[in-house]
Design a protein around this motif. Structure first.
Motif, PDB file in Angstrom:
ATOM      1  N   VAL B  14      -3.466   1.924   8.452  1.00  0.00           N
ATOM      2  CA  VAL B  14      -2.984   1.129   7.121  1.00  0.00           C
ATOM      3  C   VAL B  14      -1.700   1.538   6.562  1.00  0.00           C
ATOM      4  O   VAL B  14      -1.574   2.718   6.279  1.00  0.00           O
ATOM      5  N   ALA B  15      -0.758   0.583   6.138  1.00  0.00           N
ATOM      6  CA  ALA B  15       0.248   0.750   5.652  1.00  0.00           C
ATOM      7  C   ALA B  15       0.324   0.368   4.082  1.00  0.00           C
ATOM      8  O   ALA B  15      -0.341  -0.585   3.832  1.00  0.00           O
ATOM      9  N   GLN B  16       0.289   1.499   3.343  1.00  0.00           N
ATOM     10  CA  GLN B  16       0.048   1.326   1.948  1.00  0.00           C
ATOM     11  C   GLN B  16       1.483   1.443   1.126  1.00  0.00           C
ATOM     12  O   GLN B  16       2.111   2.506   1.494  1.00  0.00           O
ATOM     13  N   ASP B  17       1.842   0.681   0.121  1.00  0.00           N
ATOM     14  CA  ASP B  17       3.065   1.081  -0.681  1.00  0.00           C
ATOM     15  C   ASP B  17       2.602   2.227  -1.584  1.00  0.00           C
ATOM     16  O   ASP B  17       1.887   2.522  -2.271  1.00  0.00           O
ATOM     17  N   ALA B  18       3.995   3.291  -1.271  1.00  0.00           N
ATOM     18  CA  ALA B  18       3.609   4.771  -1.861  1.00  0.00           C
ATOM     19  C   ALA B  18       3.809   4.609  -3.262  1.00  0.00           C
ATOM     20  O   ALA B  18       3.236   5.108  -4.184  1.00  0.00           O
ATOM     21  N   ASP B  19       4.597   3.463  -3.750  1.00  0.00           N
ATOM     22  CA  ASP B  19       4.600   3.356  -5.487  1.00  0.00           C
ATOM     23  C   ASP B  19       3.710   2.380  -5.903  1.00  0.00           C
ATOM     24  O   ASP B  19       2.900   3.054  -6.839  1.00  0.00           O
ATOM     25  N   SER B  20       3.385   1.188  -5.526  1.00  0.00           N
ATOM     26  CA  SER B  20       2.466   0.283  -6.245  1.00  0.00           C
ATOM     27  C   SER B  20       0.796   0.614  -5.530  1.00  0.00           C
ATOM     28  O   SER B  20       0.018   0.149  -6.254  1.00  0.00           O
ATOM     29  N   GLY B  21       0.971   1.249  -4.595  1.00  0.00           N
ATOM     30  CA  GLY B  21      -0.541   1.320  -4.072  1.00  0.00           C
ATOM     31  C   GLY B  21      -1.261   0.334  -3.331  1.00  0.00           C
ATOM     32  O   GLY B  21      -2.293   0.037  -2.775  1.00  0.00           O
ATOM     33  N   ALA B  22      -0.345  -0.988  -3.355  1.00  0.00           N
ATOM     34  CA  ALA B  22      -0.934  -1.939  -2.648  1.00  0.00           C
ATOM     35  C   ALA B  22      -0.904  -1.724  -1.168  1.00  0.00           C
ATOM     36  O   ALA B  22       0.035  -1.025  -0.467  1.00  0.00           O
ATOM     37  N   VAL B  23      -2.117  -2.462  -0.537  1.00  0.00           N
ATOM     38  CA  VAL B  23      -2.067  -2.130   1.104  1.00  0.00           C
ATOM     39  C   VAL B  23      -1.216  -3.458   1.728  1.00  0.00           C
ATOM     40  O   VAL B  23      -1.635  -4.560   1.281  1.00  0.00           O
ATOM     41  N   LEU B  24      -0.479  -3.008   2.237  1.00  0.00           N
ATOM     42  CA  LEU B  24       0.494  -4.044   3.052  1.00  0.00           C
ATOM     43  C   LEU B  24       0.029  -4.775   4.304  1.00  0.00           C
ATOM     44  O   LEU B  24       0.314  -5.851   4.490  1.00  0.00           O
ATOM     45  N   MET B  25      -0.548  -4.006   5.096  1.00  0.00           N
ATOM     46  CA  MET B  25      -0.671  -4.434   6.435  1.00  0.00           C
ATOM     47  C   MET B  25      -1.769  -3.363   7.108  1.00  0.00           C
ATOM     48  O   MET B  25      -2.106  -2.256   6.751  1.00  0.00           O
ATOM     49  N   LEU B  26      -2.452  -3.821   8.248  1.00  0.00           N
ATOM     50  CA  LEU B  26      -2.873  -3.212   9.281  1.00  0.00           C
ATOM     51  C   LEU B  26      -2.243  -3.517  10.692  1.00  0.00           C
ATOM     52  O   LEU B  26      -2.413  -4.510  10.803  1.00  0.00           O
ATOM     53  N   ALA B  27      -2.108  -2.160  11.195  1.00  0.00           N
ATOM     54  CA  ALA B  27      -1.811  -2.482  12.688  1.00  0.00           C
ATOM     55  C   ALA B  27      -2.091  -1.318  13.550  1.00  0.00           C
ATOM     56  O   ALA B  27      -2.782  -0.412  12.958  1.00  0.00           O
ATOM     57  N   TYR B  28      -1.681  -1.136  14.807  1.00  0.00           N
ATOM     58  CA  TYR B  28      -2.437  -0.209  15.763  1.00  0.00           C
ATOM     59  C   TYR B  28      -1.139   0.622  16.202  1.00  0.00           C
ATOM     60  O   TYR B  28       0.065   0.285  16.356  1.00  0.00           O
ATOM     61  N   VAL B  29      -1.544   2.129  16.315  1.00  0.00           N
ATOM     62  CA  VAL B  29      -0.686   2.883  16.900  1.00  0.00           C
ATOM     63  C   VAL B  29      -1.002   3.673  17.772  1.00  0.00           C
ATOM     64  O   VAL B  29      -2.161   4.061  18.176  1.00  0.00           O
ATOM     65  N   SER B  30      -0.059   3.713  18.895  1.00  0.00           N
ATOM     66  CA  SER B  30      -0.208   4.600  19.899  1.00  0.00           C
ATOM     67  C   SER B  30       0.224   6.043  20.062  1.00  0.00           C
ATOM     68  O   SER B  30       1.188   6.169  18.936  1.00  0.00           O
ATOM     69  N   PRO B  31      -0.053   6.922  20.663  1.00  0.00           N
ATOM     70  CA  PRO B  31       0.631   8.418  20.588  1.00  0.00           C
ATOM     71  C   PRO B  31       2.058   8.233  20.298  1.00  0.00           C
ATOM     72  O   PRO B  31       2.735   8.958  19.823  1.00  0.00           O
ATOM     73  N   ALA B  32       2.803   7.544  21.299  1.00  0.00           N
ATOM     74  CA  ALA B  32       4.248   7.291  21.446  1.00  0.00           C
ATOM     75  C   ALA B  32       4.624   6.744  19.853  1.00  0.00           C
ATOM     76  O   ALA B  32       5.603   7.146  19.254  1.00  0.00           O
ATOM     77  N   ALA B  33       4.073   5.705  19.207  1.00  0.00           N
ATOM     78  CA  ALA B  33       4.205   5.045  18.070  1.00  0.00           C
ATOM     79  C   ALA B  33       4.126   6.340  16.974  1.00  0.00           C
ATOM     80  O   ALA B  33       4.981   6.346  16.127  1.00  0.00           O
TER      81      ALA B  33
END
Lengths: 134, 134
Positions: B14-33
Motif C-alpha cells: 500500500v502506498a500512503q501519502d506521508a503528509d496527507s495520509g491518503a491511500v494512493l495505490m496498491l501494487a505488488y512487490v517482489s524481493p528485487a523491487a
C-alpha cells in the motif's frame, strides 16, 4: 461498480481509519464478504487460513464500522474507510503495520491480546495464521 | 525484517501519502523491487502485467520518494510511506481509489493522462493493464 475478483476470487482490501487516516490492515475480500460488508456496514473479509467468511471483530469485539468502500482504478483492490473499535491487529496494536522494515516498533499497542483471544479455541497468538483472527 | 513473499514471490504494498495520509495505490512487490526501493528510497514495484521490475514514475515522472517502509504483523504485506510527485494513478487522479463502490467519483484529478502517457508505446489508457503503467 463491478469488482474484478480475479482467478482466485479474492481482492486485497486496505482498511483505513476514517478519522486519523491510519492504515490499519490489509486483508482479502470475496464476493460474499463484500456483499456482507455493504449490507451490514461492518467490515467482512475472507480468511484464507480458515477458508471462510470472516466478520472482523466477531470474536474480539474489535469491529470495524464501514463508512465507505472505494474501488481502485482497475477495480481489483478495495479501500474500506472504517471506524475501528479497539485495535485492528491480533497482536494488540492499533494497526497491523506497527513495525518498520528495519524491525523498529513504531505502533501503538491498545489492548492485551492474551486478555482478548482464547488460546483454547484455536486463536493462538504466535500462529502465523492469527493475523486473520479478528 | 524477513518478508514472507509467499508462493508467487509477491506481496501487496500500500502506498500512503506521508503528509496527507491518503491511500494512493496498491501494487505488488517482489524481493528485487523491495531491495531497489530500500536502496534508492524511490518506490519500486513488480508489474504483473509486464512481468518486470517497475520503477514508479520512470515514464511519467510521477515518482514516489519513500520515507519509510512498514511491514504488517505476519510480514506478508507492506506499507510505503511516500512523497508523491504529481498523481499516483494513470487516470490522472492523485489516488487510484478515486471512486466509491457505488461509482461516485470522489477523487481529485491532478494531471491529464493524455499529456503524460504516450499511447504509441503501449501505455494506452483504457487497457486494463495500464494501472501498472506508472
Amino acid at each position: 461498480m463491478e469488482v474484478d475478483f480475479g482467478d482466485d476470487g479474492l481482492v486485497p482490501a486496505v482498511a483505513q481509519d476514517a478519522d486519523s487516516g491510519a492504515v490499519l490492515m490489509l486483508a482479502y475480500v470475496s464476493p460474499a464478504a463484500l456483499e456482507a460488508t455493504l449490507e451490514t456496514s461492518t467490515a467482512h473479509y475472507y480468511s484464507r487460513s480458515r477458508e471462510e467468511l470472516w466478520e472482523k471483530g466477531a470474536t474480539s469485539g474489535h469491529t470495524q464500522s464501514v463508512e465507505e468502500v472505494r474501488v481502485d482504478c482497475d477495480a481489483d483492490a478495495l479501500l474500506y474507510l472504517v471506524d475501528q473499535t479497539g485495535g485492528a491487529c491480533h497482536t494488540g496494536h492499533r494497526s497491523c503495520f506497527y513495525r518498520t522494515i528495519e524491525g523498529d516498533n513504531v505502533g501503538e499497542r491498545v489492548f492485551d491480546p492474551n486478555a482478548v483471544y482464547d488460546s483454547e479455541d484455536g486463536n493462538e497468538i504466535g500462529n502465523e495464521d492469527t493475523s486473520e483472527d479478528d
